[in-house]
Write a protein that holds these residues in place. Structure first.
Motif, PDB file in Angstrom:
ATOM      1  N   LEU A  68      54.554  31.707  48.522  1.00 54.23           N
ATOM      2  CA  LEU A  68      53.442  32.565  48.081  1.00 54.23           C
ATOM      3  C   LEU A  68      52.795  33.309  49.241  1.00 54.23           C
ATOM      4  N   ASP A  69      52.962  32.761  50.447  1.00 48.59           N
ATOM      5  CA  ASP A  69      52.368  33.432  51.619  1.00 48.59           C
ATOM      6  C   ASP A  69      52.854  34.870  51.737  1.00 48.59           C
ATOM      7  N   ALA A  70      54.076  35.110  51.252  1.00 45.22           N
ATOM      8  CA  ALA A  70      54.618  36.475  51.328  1.00 45.22           C
ATOM      9  C   ALA A  70      53.816  37.445  50.468  1.00 45.22           C
ATOM     10  N   LEU A  71      53.205  36.909  49.423  1.00 44.42           N
ATOM     11  CA  LEU A  71      52.488  37.759  48.474  1.00 44.42           C
ATOM     12  C   LEU A  71      51.046  38.036  48.921  1.00 44.42           C
ATOM     13  N   ARG A  72      50.501  37.110  49.716  1.00 39.93           N
ATOM     14  CA  ARG A  72      49.056  37.185  50.019  1.00 39.93           C
ATOM     15  C   ARG A  72      48.628  38.520  50.648  1.00 39.93           C
ATOM     16  N   PRO A  73      49.391  39.087  51.606  1.00 42.69           N
ATOM     17  CA  PRO A  73      48.929  40.347  52.203  1.00 42.69           C
ATOM     18  C   PRO A  73      48.898  41.521  51.211  1.00 42.69           C
ATOM     19  N   ALA A  74      49.521  41.348  50.036  1.00 41.41           N
ATOM     20  CA  ALA A  74      49.483  42.435  49.045  1.00 41.41           C
ATOM     21  C   ALA A  74      48.141  42.478  48.320  1.00 41.41           C
ATOM     22  N   VAL A  75      47.334  41.439  48.500  1.00 41.07           N
ATOM     23  CA  VAL A  75      46.013  41.404  47.863  1.00 41.07           C
ATOM     24  C   VAL A  75      45.034  42.211  48.720  1.00 41.07           C
ATOM     25  N   GLY A  76      44.269  43.063  48.078  1.00 43.60           N
ATOM     26  CA  GLY A  76      43.308  43.912  48.810  1.00 43.60           C
ATOM     27  C   GLY A  76      43.123  45.209  48.053  1.00 43.60           C
ATOM     28  N   GLY A  77      42.008  45.882  48.276  1.00 47.30           N
ATOM     29  CA  GLY A  77      41.740  47.141  47.565  1.00 47.30           C
ATOM     30  C   GLY A  77      41.644  46.884  46.076  1.00 47.30           C
ATOM     31  N   GLN A  78      42.457  47.629  45.310  1.00 49.78           N
ATOM     32  CA  GLN A  78      42.446  47.484  43.843  1.00 49.78           C
ATOM     33  C   GLN A  78      43.122  46.190  43.378  1.00 49.78           C
ATOM     34  N   LEU A 129      43.204  42.627  43.131  1.00 52.10           N
ATOM     35  CA  LEU A 129      42.087  41.709  43.327  1.00 52.10           C
ATOM     36  C   LEU A 129      42.493  40.262  43.580  1.00 52.10           C
ATOM     37  N   SER A 130      43.714  39.892  43.279  1.00 49.03           N
ATOM     38  CA  SER A 130      44.108  38.480  43.375  1.00 49.03           C
ATOM     39  C   SER A 130      45.625  38.390  43.492  1.00 49.03           C
ATOM     40  N   SER A 171      44.685  31.801  26.526  1.00 51.49           N
ATOM     41  CA  SER A 171      43.288  31.913  26.081  1.00 51.49           C
ATOM     42  C   SER A 171      42.854  33.372  26.206  1.00 51.49           C
ATOM     43  N   CYS A 172      41.746  33.700  25.556  1.00 52.25           N
ATOM     44  CA  CYS A 172      41.193  35.064  25.682  1.00 52.25           C
ATOM     45  C   CYS A 172      40.776  35.321  27.121  1.00 52.25           C
ATOM     46  N   LEU A 173      40.256  34.280  27.781  1.00 53.19           N
ATOM     47  CA  LEU A 173      39.823  34.455  29.171  1.00 53.19           C
ATOM     48  C   LEU A 173      41.013  34.881  30.035  1.00 53.19           C
ATOM     49  N   GLN A 174      42.122  34.152  29.908  1.00 55.51           N
ATOM     50  CA  GLN A 174      43.313  34.501  30.713  1.00 55.51           C
ATOM     51  C   GLN A 174      43.808  35.904  30.366  1.00 55.51           C
ATOM     52  N   LEU A 175      43.816  36.236  29.077  1.00 55.78           N
ATOM     53  CA  LEU A 175      44.282  37.566  28.671  1.00 55.78           C
ATOM     54  C   LEU A 175      43.399  38.653  29.289  1.00 55.78           C
ATOM     55  N   ASP A 176      42.101  38.473  29.207  1.00 49.81           N
ATOM     56  CA  ASP A 176      41.173  39.465  29.763  1.00 49.81           C
ATOM     57  C   ASP A 176      41.403  39.644  31.258  1.00 49.81           C
ATOM     58  N   GLN A 177      41.591  38.519  31.972  1.00 47.74           N
ATOM     59  CA  GLN A 177      41.818  38.618  33.424  1.00 47.74           C
ATOM     60  C   GLN A 177      43.087  39.421  33.699  1.00 47.74           C
ATOM     61  N   LEU A 178      44.144  39.120  32.962  1.00 48.04           N
ATOM     62  CA  LEU A 178      45.426  39.787  33.224  1.00 48.04           C
ATOM     63  C   LEU A 178      45.321  41.291  32.965  1.00 48.04           C
ATOM     64  N   VAL A 179      44.735  41.651  31.839  1.00 52.41           N
ATOM     65  CA  VAL A 179      44.665  43.076  31.485  1.00 52.41           C
ATOM     66  C   VAL A 179      43.781  43.824  32.484  1.00 52.41           C
ATOM     67  N   ARG A 180      42.678  43.182  32.859  1.00 49.95           N
ATOM     68  CA  ARG A 180      41.762  43.831  33.815  1.00 49.95           C
ATOM     69  C   ARG A 180      42.447  44.041  35.163  1.00 49.95           C
ATOM     70  N   GLY A 213      45.568  46.803  36.216  1.00 54.11           N
ATOM     71  CA  GLY A 213      45.363  48.215  36.542  1.00 54.11           C
ATOM     72  C   GLY A 213      45.776  49.064  35.350  1.00 54.11           C
ATOM     73  N   ARG A 214      45.474  50.318  35.399  1.00 52.63           N
ATOM     74  CA  ARG A 214      45.691  51.163  34.221  1.00 52.63           C
ATOM     75  C   ARG A 214      46.798  52.183  34.403  1.00 52.63           C
TER      76      ARG A 214
END
Ligand SMILES: NC(=O)c1ccc[n+]([C@@H]2O[C@H](COP(=O)([O-])OP(=O)(O)OC[C@H]3O[C@@H](n4cnc5c(N)ncnc54)[C@H](OP(=O)(O)O)[C@@H]3O)[C@@H](O)[C@H]2O)c1
Length: 311
Positions: A237-247, A249-250, A274-283, A286-287
């Motif tokens: 997962l360390d390979a993915l971490r630098p991709a987090v930033g700007g838009q 978010l995680s 859950s609705c919570l997980q769905l909302d996080q994913l959609v948010r 990005g659009r």
């Protein structure tokens, strides 16, 4: 929500689809019937119009619920056939008498005379090469019983057999730590529609897990990785971490955007419970493109190689 063509099927699909295996309770532990319904309704409200299921999820319960919730809605349902739960023990079946009965049962549960997309559910390469199931599906399409058909596959060899048999849709696992199947097939895909599942590697790519993470009974992840394998994956997962930033978010967002950025993919099949997980994913998805900036994606691909993820 943006849409992409589902290969050459003539169907347009939202870039995000809702998968229902996790919701069914079969895979990751129980989900209440009320939450199942709320998640489907929330998905529709958020603009998701593709729902991915199988006749066996919840022993038919997910198809029945989708039948109820999507009636009168602009919704495209992808279902999968080919597992005989009535056999002892349950077994894979891709013979025409079995599939014909399964199709009728799915039509009744979904409440639709014509099904949108029907996939064979994880057949072996050998089962596909017999040709019986794929010829039958092509005939169902010609008879106006299904709009498009294809195969949900577990490896590139089976995908190749599906392509050779004329499948219009392929569903496969694809994520930042498991990119080699799609990469191997890329040049052969032609105009096939691709549905990408397991884009969070069953939750691993959220980055929320401690190295000694254990899973309860009834959670498929308890059997999926040895503790060493899980530790190795978590280090990757360390390979993915630098991709987090700007838009972005995680880690979860980076993983999701990694799949969305891929033009070979028609729709990314989410697996929220859950609705919570769905909302996080959609948010966090990005659009619109770029979901990951080209320089970020190029650097990520190189880092994945460095940490031993197959190209
Ligand atoms: N053979 C096939 O055709 C096949 C095979 C696999 C999947 N599928 C389909 O593809 C769908 C997705 O596959 P998958 O379950 O492997 O998907 P996934 O997206 O890789 O993993 C789903 C898991 O990710 C976690 N998750 C989801 N949203 C989250 C969030 N916002 N925050 C934190 N964790 C989150 C949840 O884990 P927790 O439970 O830990 O919260 C959830 O159970 C399935 O529902 C199914 O419909 C089809």
């Amino acid at each position: 929500m943006r849409r992409r063509p589902l290969g050459n099927t003539g169907l347009l699909v939202t870039e995000l689809a809702l998968g229902t295996w996790g919701l069914s309770g079969d895979a990751y532990g129980p989900v209440s019937v009320e939450e199942q319904q709320r998640v489907l309704e929330r998905a529709l409200a958020l603009g998701i119009s593709v729902f991915e299921t199988a006749d066996i999820y919840g022993d038919g319960a997910m198809e029945r619920l989708l039948g109820r919730v999507t009636t009168g809605q602009q919704a495209l349902v992808v279902t999968k056939l080919g597992t005989d739960l009535g056999a002892q023990p349950p077994r894979k079946r891709f013979d025409v008498p079995y599939l014909s009965g399964a199709l009728e049962r799915s039509r009744a549960r979904l409440g639709r005379a014509e099904l949108d997309v029907v996939l064979l559910h994880n057949p072996s390469r050998v089962a596909l090469e017999r040709g019986e199931a794929t010829a039958w599906l092509a005939a169902r399409q010609a008879a106006g019983e299904v709009k498009a058909w294809g195969v949900s596959v577990g490896d590139p060899e089976t995908a190749r057999a599906a392509l050779a048999a004329g499948a219009q849709v392929l569903e496969l696992a694809h994520n930042a730590l498991h990119r080699s199947d799609l990469n191997q097939l890329r040049a052969e895909l032609g105009a096939v529609g691709v549905l990408a599942r397991s884009v969070l590697a069953h939750g691993l790519l959220t980055g929320h897990w401690a190295p000694g993470k254990e899973f309860p009974e009834g959670d498929h992840r308890a059997e999926r990785w040895t503790s060493d394998e899980l530790r190795r994956r978590l280090r990757q997962l360390d390979a993915l971490r630098p991709a987090v930033g700007g838009q972005v978010l995680s880690l979860r967002a980076a993983a999701l955007r990694f799949a969305l950025e891929d033009a070979a993919i028609s729709s990314v099949v989410l697996g929220p419970r859950s609705c919570l997980q769905l909302d996080q994913l959609v948010r966090e998805a990005g659009r619109q493109p770029p979901y990951l900036e080209p320089t970020v994606l190029t650097a990520l691909q190189a880092r994945l190689q460095e940490v031993g993820v197959e190209p």
